[in-house]
Design a protein around this motif. Structure first.
Motif, PDB file in Angstrom:
ATOM      1  N   GLU A  98       0.830  -1.209   0.000  1.00  0.00           N
ATOM      2  CA  GLU A  98       0.000   0.000   0.000  1.00  0.00           C
ATOM      3  C   GLU A  98       0.867   1.262   0.000  1.00  0.00           C
ATOM      4  N   VAL A  99       1.949   1.233   0.736  1.00  0.00           N
ATOM      5  CA  VAL A  99       2.876   2.369   0.750  1.00  0.00           C
ATOM      6  C   VAL A  99       3.444   2.580  -0.658  1.00  0.00           C
ATOM      7  N   LYS A 100       3.843   1.509  -1.310  1.00  0.00           N
ATOM      8  CA  LYS A 100       4.393   1.618  -2.672  1.00  0.00           C
ATOM      9  C   LYS A 100       3.359   2.163  -3.644  1.00  0.00           C
ATOM     10  N   LYS A 101       2.100   1.715  -3.533  1.00  0.00           N
ATOM     11  CA  LYS A 101       1.033   2.232  -4.402  1.00  0.00           C
ATOM     12  C   LYS A 101       0.849   3.729  -4.208  1.00  0.00           C
ATOM     13  N   TYR A 102       0.836   4.151  -2.958  1.00  0.00           N
ATOM     14  CA  TYR A 102       0.680   5.573  -2.665  1.00  0.00           C
ATOM     15  C   TYR A 102       1.813   6.369  -3.310  1.00  0.00           C
ATOM     16  N   ILE A 103       3.028   5.878  -3.164  1.00  0.00           N
ATOM     17  CA  ILE A 103       4.188   6.588  -3.715  1.00  0.00           C
ATOM     18  C   ILE A 103       4.111   6.660  -5.238  1.00  0.00           C
ATOM     19  N   GLN A 104       3.645   5.583  -5.874  1.00  0.00           N
ATOM     20  CA  GLN A 104       3.514   5.601  -7.331  1.00  0.00           C
ATOM     21  C   GLN A 104       2.493   6.634  -7.787  1.00  0.00           C
ATOM     22  N   LEU A 105       1.409   6.794  -7.020  1.00  0.00           N
ATOM     23  CA  LEU A 105       0.374   7.745  -7.388  1.00  0.00           C
ATOM     24  C   LEU A 105       0.717   9.182  -7.009  1.00  0.00           C
ATOM     25  N   ARG A 106       1.495   9.345  -5.956  1.00  0.00           N
ATOM     26  CA  ARG A 106       1.845  10.672  -5.459  1.00  0.00           C
ATOM     27  C   ARG A 106       3.349  10.749  -5.190  1.00  0.00           C
ATOM     28  N   PRO A 107       4.190  10.629  -6.204  1.00  0.00           N
ATOM     29  CA  PRO A 107       5.636  10.538  -5.977  1.00  0.00           C
ATOM     30  C   PRO A 107       6.268  11.781  -5.359  1.00  0.00           C
ATOM     31  N   ARG A 108       5.635  12.922  -5.469  1.00  0.00           N
ATOM     32  CA  ARG A 108       6.222  14.148  -4.921  1.00  0.00           C
ATOM     33  C   ARG A 108       5.820  14.395  -3.469  1.00  0.00           C
ATOM     34  N   ASP A 109       4.876  13.630  -2.985  1.00  0.00           N
ATOM     35  CA  ASP A 109       4.403  13.838  -1.614  1.00  0.00           C
ATOM     36  C   ASP A 109       5.372  13.275  -0.591  1.00  0.00           C
ATOM     37  N   ASN A 110       5.472  13.945   0.537  1.00  0.00           N
ATOM     38  CA  ASN A 110       6.116  13.349   1.699  1.00  0.00           C
ATOM     39  C   ASN A 110       5.102  12.405   2.321  1.00  0.00           C
TER      40      ASN A 110
END
Length: 182
Positions: A81-93
């Motif tokens: 889930e963390v990886k999915k979030y990062i893929q969708l929002r790569p610029r977010d902290n």
């Protein structure tokens, strides 16, 4: 009026499409066996943590009374889930949250979490080390994803181990090849 309705629908659709940061709550308390007494407050604390994290805007997954294999499986799902979030929002902290409530103990600076299928202190293999969990979580950072800081809460009933058990664990920890933290 039509403009307000259209804007509201647009806003709600954007909210649904936007990913929310993940949180995982594990509450082990009612199904312990052997030397580990039930901890009725563990579920209550886990439930309160779920409510709090949801109110804070986290996509909160939870599970109650999990054995070792399932606990590590839930952590692996959390990492996905963390990886999915990062893929969708790569610029977010990102600050994903992990909350564990249940039995735990420390030997030689290593934290051990007690899954529900552990019945006594006979083997360190019956428990989940915090290092095992951290290695899984930190794999996200080594996969080229940056700006991830985990918030980990351990709400554990810290069991005092007899000296002979502590020494047994220390010997086992020295002889086993442990995986270093990344």
């Amino acid at each position: 009026m039509l403009f307000v309705v259209v804007m509201y629908c647009y806003y709600r659709r954007r909210q649904q499409l936007s990913p929310v940061p993940p949180a995982l709550v594990i509450g082990n308390g009612k199904e312990y066996n052997g030397e580990f007494c039930p901890l009725p407050w563990a579920w209550a604390d886990g439930g309160e943590a779920c409510t709090l994290f949801k109110e804070m805007g986290f996509e909160t997954a939870h599970d109650w009374d999990v054995a070792k294999r399932k606990l590590l499986g839930r952590v692996d799902s959390f990492v996905r889930e963390v990886k999915k979030y990062i893929q969708l929002r790569p610029r977010d902290n990102l600050v994903p949250v992990l909350f564990f409530s249940g039995h735990g103990f420390e030997v030689g600076r290593e934290q051990f979490l007690v899954p529900t299928n552990a019945e006594n202190y006979d083997s360190a293999d019956s428990f989940v080390t915090l290092s095992e969990i951290l290695n899984r979580l930190l794999a996200v950072r080594s996969a080229g994803c940056g700006r991830v800081v985990y918030a980990i809460f351990l709400d554990v009933c810290r069991n005092h181990l007899p000296n002979n058990v502590q020494e047994q664990f220390r010997r086992g920890m020295r002889t086993e090849a442990s995986t270093p933290l990344l």
